[in-house]
Design an enzyme around this catalytic site. Sequence first.
Site, PDB file in Angstrom:
ATOM      1  CG  HIS A 137      -0.883  -0.196   7.388  1.00  0.00           C
ATOM      2  ND1 HIS A 137      -1.498  -1.379   7.706  1.00  0.00           N
ATOM      3  CD2 HIS A 137      -0.228  -0.421   6.227  1.00  0.00           C
ATOM      4  CE1 HIS A 137      -1.205  -2.283   6.787  1.00  0.00           C
ATOM      5  NE2 HIS A 137      -0.441  -1.725   5.875  1.00  0.00           N
ATOM      6  NE  ARG A 394      -2.411  -7.160   4.052  1.00  0.00           N
ATOM      7  CZ  ARG A 394      -1.374  -6.882   4.856  1.00  0.00           C
ATOM      8  NH1 ARG A 394      -0.175  -7.335   4.569  1.00  0.00           N
ATOM      9  NH2 ARG A 394      -1.541  -6.140   5.921  1.00  0.00           N
ATOM     10  CD  GLU A 504       4.021 -10.033   4.454  1.00  0.00           C
ATOM     11  OE1 GLU A 504       3.837  -9.056   5.197  1.00  0.00           O
ATOM     12  OE2 GLU A 504       3.310 -11.056   4.480  1.00  0.00           O
ATOM     13  CG  ASP A 541       6.094  -7.892   8.225  1.00  0.00           C
ATOM     14  OD1 ASP A 541       6.157  -7.899   9.461  1.00  0.00           O
ATOM     15  OD2 ASP A 541       5.042  -7.671   7.604  1.00  0.00           O
ATOM     16  NE  ARG A 579       8.747   2.062  -2.958  1.00  0.00           N
ATOM     17  CZ  ARG A 579      10.044   1.961  -2.743  1.00  0.00           C
ATOM     18  NH1 ARG A 579      10.531   2.262  -1.566  1.00  0.00           N
ATOM     19  NH2 ARG A 579      10.866   1.572  -3.698  1.00  0.00           N
ATOM     20  NE  ARG A 711      -1.109  -6.194  12.812  1.00  0.00           N
ATOM     21  CZ  ARG A 711      -1.192  -7.127  11.872  1.00  0.00           C
ATOM     22  NH1 ARG A 711      -0.319  -7.111  10.887  1.00  0.00           N
ATOM     23  NH2 ARG A 711      -2.117  -8.053  11.915  1.00  0.00           N
TER      24      ARG A 711
END
Length: 880
Positions: A137, A394, A504, A541, A579, A711
Amino acid sequence: MARLPEPLRNDVRTLGALLGQILKEQAGTLTFERVEQVRSLAKRARSGEERAAETLAQTLADLPVGEALPVARAFSMFLTLVNIAETHHRVRSPVAGTESEGNCDSTFARLIKSGIDPEHLYDTVSQLKVELVFTAHPTQVVRRTLLKKYNDVATLLAERDAIPDPQDTHSVTNIEEALRREITTIWDTDEVMRNRPTPLDEVKGGLAVLEQVVWEALPAWVRRVDEALRVHTGRGLPLEASPVRFGSWMGGDRDGNPNVLPETTQQASWLGRWMAADLFIKEVDILRGELSSRSCSQELRELVGDTSEPYRELLRSVRERLQNTRAAMEALLESRQPPSGPTFQSARELRELLLLCYRSLCAVGQEVVARGRLLDTLRRLQCFGLTMVRVDIRQESTRHTDAIAAITQYLGLGNYAEWDELKRQEFLIQELNSKRPLIPWDMPCSPQVRDVIETFRVAKDIGPDALGAYIISMAREPSDVLAVELLQKAAGNQHPQRVVPLFETLDDLRGAGSTMRRLFSIPWYHARINGQQEIMIGYSDSAKDGGRLAANWELYKAQEDVVRACEEFRVHPTLFHGRGGTVARGGGPTHLAIQSQPPGSINASLRVTEQGEMIEAKFGNPRVAVRTLEMYTAATVDATLNPPRTPEAQWRERIEALAETACHHYRAVVRHEKRFVEYFRLATPELELGALNIGSRPARRRAGGGIETLRAIPWIFAWTQNRLCLPSWLGIGSALQEAVEQGHFDEMRSMYEQWPFFRSTMDLIEMVVAKADPEPSVFYDRGLVPEELRSFGDDLRERLRNTGRQVLAVTGHKKPLENYPEGRQGLDLRNPYMDPINMLQVELLRRVRATPEGKQPDHNVWEAFVVTVNGIAAGMRNTG
């Protein structure tokens, strides 16, 4: 400011003095004097001198860009050096008093003393399955080149600690000269990422951590576990055990990232295989040098023949096959035909040959030799295999729905996307039981559908050794899982990936148990999973949806419910925790997080993501990595054998009310306050952060919109930059205050004292309140926000202060981090150095935003802004 521990204080003093010398040499005396002036003003301002704060702000506002850049770099670099020193201090020897919680030896001793049978402990550790999943990320703002140099500084600090005689001035001087060389090089190294990383760049970065750090750390960690087991149970860790393994989303996480293509995942698997072969070649070379013995078992003799060096002869052929394997991967990566020659197709093949050496040495009375480097190599193979990591794939659930809808429409069966859940399930089960092909190879479809179909075909070719789970984002119904199963079957995958629904949002978490029950009720699916199910829960989220407290409670309840669902259908669950690094994304101390999970949710198995900058924080050097691995091991064993108590019914009612109230106040601001989005974009660098080259994935799920399309990571990153840290605490203070006013204070104090979940939640919020600072955000409001919006910022700052008051009342502490003095000392040390960077960032943002529409900001202004982003991230030790 509280006094730092002397060893840490000495390190900070040394590094700061060296930085000052280097500033004079590299940037000039005038720059050094300017930095000292700013530092002095910042410290006086922090001590409450109002005039100093005004002078500091004006001094920084008046700086020409040419002077602003080195000043920002100097403060940023000092904060980075402080981080290095603190991390080094945490992993000093036990004599230094830093290594306690999460130690296997002490944890095993405590468990046995509490009544746990040693055999039960042994079985639990031997069967432990913890998988740490590296993700890419966009939170790592530091270049890998600099991360390597930072590790070199930490290594030199460790070497200085190891000098036997502190009066040995010659050795001390040599270390300090080496530190000076490293810091000089760091100062002269470009810290700005010039190009946005590609997904393959991120794959290489994740693999580099495994190669350069974890590979070295792993044997030391396993030996700690093995030794603790021998002491407390009388037996060592079995050869086939690997309590911790590694996975990766790098190269496989295509949810909202159009840059991750089917070939990206294929190349990621080749890179992992190449690296594993290369590392094992080096290991085998060392083993060949060590294993010169003549004596061997008959089993080995029959394989290698009449040779005076049987182990070397066997390892010679092993090395040749590893070289061929590496050459084959290299050829595939370069789009060439792989050369001929025997290769290793699986880790099992290599393991059998190494185990043969191990058995032979033990058979001829040389077990002491077998348990040396050869055992370390076997442990590495058990952990990394011949792929280094297993890559998860994913994708978002609607992408699978669209793909199957395209298929049903092409076959004249109707539009799958328009069917209700029951009809979807009937179709999917029928096709899963069918033997005919589903997807015509020449079916015309959109590029998005083609991407989904090709991803499944590539997964079939990659094979099971290199692939982990298939994660479905935004999973809501059983059909979301069955759709992936069908697409795997349609692609001809003989070794399908396990399919993992990811829940989520708050609503999805509330329905997670029900979804799993309906899924388990389908006979085809229940037979397919063979009693094992992985379920992923998303922290980012859910918190963005309803705030941290509401998300925490819904996550807790969702885990309880899916565990109950699994028990009802006799399925063993593995919970996968998505996490992040910050508290707002589920971050926090590892041991505390694991110990606060619901009873029964950790049953010797656990998966956890390690995201962005947290990979560096937890695996930055071998000593840190050993400590991290041991902490995960000890905490997971502890939570399995000594789970927390089940909460009282009245406690559940109280936290339910608190969560509902906190969510209401959070959403009242974030969703329903009309001024919020405008204020957010003006008072933080949210829009500018989207232009930084810090990740291959776009900052938004789709173009336009407010925070609903943003995001979770940049949402938190922006609030971290102005140090308000709003997503981590908003709504919580109001909820606690209302509960106190209703007479529930004593009850909350009991919850804090006796319920690990509530205690960890409050402790983490207290930590956030300590790190957050309302004053820097005032600079942003004054410099960037129109006057009519500033009252909104005043309200948010008062909410933060109130949250601090309410949390401290519940925890019983007089000030934040009272029970973690070193954390408090670190914040006190950093704050005067972060303030000038925040002030500079405000001025630079003002200049960036003054750029005429359609024009690029001044290059030097933008560079200085990026440096401030890095500096604040270093000071906060978090981005997103």
